[in-house]
Scaffold this motif. Structure first.
Motif, PDB file in Angstrom:
ATOM      1  N   ALA A 177      47.154 -18.531  29.341  1.00 53.11           N
ATOM      2  CA  ALA A 177      47.377 -17.097  29.542  1.00 53.11           C
ATOM      3  C   ALA A 177      46.450 -16.255  28.670  1.00 53.11           C
ATOM      4  N   LEU A 178      46.044 -16.795  27.526  1.00 53.84           N
ATOM      5  CA  LEU A 178      45.198 -16.064  26.584  1.00 53.84           C
ATOM      6  C   LEU A 178      43.719 -16.065  26.990  1.00 53.84           C
TER       7      LEU A 178
ATOM      8  N   ASP B 110      61.911 -29.814  32.973  1.00 54.28           N
ATOM      9  CA  ASP B 110      62.165 -28.495  32.379  1.00 54.28           C
ATOM     10  C   ASP B 110      60.896 -27.662  32.247  1.00 54.28           C
ATOM     11  N   VAL B 111      59.748 -28.339  32.231  1.00 48.43           N
ATOM     12  CA  VAL B 111      58.488 -27.628  32.011  1.00 48.43           C
ATOM     13  C   VAL B 111      58.079 -26.821  33.237  1.00 48.43           C
TER      14      VAL B 111
ATOM     15  N   GLU C  93      56.874 -19.418  35.131  1.00 51.69           N
ATOM     16  CA  GLU C  93      57.157 -18.113  34.514  1.00 51.69           C
ATOM     17  C   GLU C  93      55.937 -17.610  33.744  1.00 51.69           C
ATOM     18  N   ALA C  94      55.297 -18.498  32.994  1.00 57.29           N
ATOM     19  CA  ALA C  94      54.105 -18.113  32.229  1.00 57.29           C
ATOM     20  C   ALA C  94      52.982 -17.683  33.170  1.00 57.29           C
ATOM     21  N   GLY C  95      52.841 -18.381  34.285  1.00 53.30           N
ATOM     22  CA  GLY C  95      51.803 -18.037  35.252  1.00 53.30           C
ATOM     23  C   GLY C  95      52.046 -16.702  35.919  1.00 53.30           C
TER      24      GLY C  95
ATOM     25  N   GLY D 285      52.423 -26.194  38.316  1.00 51.08           N
ATOM     26  CA  GLY D 285      53.546 -26.756  37.567  1.00 51.08           C
ATOM     27  C   GLY D 285      54.384 -27.775  38.294  1.00 51.08           C
ATOM     28  N   SER D 286      54.173 -27.952  39.607  1.00 51.09           N
ATOM     29  CA  SER D 286      55.020 -28.892  40.343  1.00 51.09           C
ATOM     30  C   SER D 286      54.767 -30.335  39.943  1.00 51.09           C
ATOM     31  N   GLN D 287      53.650 -30.594  39.264  1.00 48.58           N
ATOM     32  CA  GLN D 287      53.394 -31.960  38.819  1.00 48.58           C
ATOM     33  C   GLN D 287      54.451 -32.458  37.840  1.00 48.58           C
TER      34      GLN D 287
END
Length: 269
Positions: free
Chosen positions: A14-15, A58-59, A65-67, A76-78
């Motif tokens: 994100a940064l 959980d990740v 959310e971060a994306g 994130g589905s991985q």
């Protein structure tokens, strides 16, 4: 400037837009050094209570959310289909490359993040790391083999010790160390102004000379691809202004325009 990070740190991803602009405009005023902090050794006993993470599944929600918040695309589905077992393999590869070529190491880190976040590739897997190395002009088999040997972990342990000595507890963390070895720490993904103020404090001045921002064509020569958010932050644009900006700044033969996870990105042709 120490940038303490990890290849699978979503807030580090994100940064990216802000960090790139900060370095473009003020990088001549400091020495940039990337330090790997070791986010995930393995899942045996791992728990991130603050973020509600105790297992790979959980990740997925945390990453999504971060994306969505940052608009730096994260699939994130991985974490549900093919979970990353450790961030150490990609970190060791980064460190091995960094010993001989800092620029190539940072290119590897960027490509690895593109792979894992946007394109849903498991950078904990040997074959993926080899492929990324090959794509950036390295001998992937040789680099990954060296990273798997004791030397790779030795380099990683040195970074862990450095991060600890800097008092780093999470990622991303940027630590500015002045000439008197006084430290100024910025934790988390912050706005550009926060890093500018921290650098002013470290240098003891409010009159820093910012370098001009390169034209988009030159920036795209350096980067394989840029997401819309990165273009917006670099050139002070609104999201709905990016496409017209690309058409004005680039010729149709030099770039292509794509969509992934609801976000646009531009790549070299």
């Amino acid at each position: 400037m120490y940038y303490v990070t990890d290849p699978i740190c979503s807030h580090c991803w994100a940064l990216e837009p802000v960090l790139r602009r900060f370095e473009v405009q003020y990088g001549h005023l400091f020495t940039f050094h990337t330090v790997v902090g070791g986010l995930l050794k393995n899942w045996d006993g791992f728990a991130d209570v603050k973020n509600g993470i105790g297992s790979p599944a959980d990740v997925a929600g945390h990453w999504r959310e971060a994306g969505e918040h940052s608009r730096m695309p994260i699939d994130g589905s991985q974490w549900l289909d093919n979970p990353i077992q450790s961030s150490y393999p990609s970190s060791r590869v980064f460190k091995v490359i960094q010993q001989t070529d800092e620029a190539a190491a940072r290119t590897f880190l960027r490509r690895a993040r593109e792979a894992v976040f946007a394109f849903n590739r498991n950078i904990g897997e040997k074959r993926v790391l080899i492929d990324i190395d090959n794509q950036i002009g390295l001998d992937g088999d040789s680099v990954v083999k060296e990273a798997e040997e004791g030397y790779g972990q030795q380099l990683l342990d040195q970074d862990f010790a450095l991060a600890s000595s800097l008092g780093v507890r999470g990622f991303p963390t940027i630590v500015l160390v002045d000439e008197e070895n006084k430290e100024i720490k910025v934790v988390g993904a912050q706005k550009l102004e926060t890093y500018v103020k921290a650098l002013e404090q470290a240098l003891g001045t409010e009159n820093m000379q910012a370098k001009s921002i390169p034209v988009l064509a030159k920036l795209l020569e350096q980067e394989a691809l840029l997401f819309s958010k990165e273009v917006e932050v670099m050139y002070d644009l609104q999201q709905n202004e990016v496409e017209a900006f690309l058409q004005k700044e680039l010729t149709a033969e030099t770039y292509s325009w794509h969509t992934i996870l609801g976000e646009r990105y531009v790549s070299r042709t």
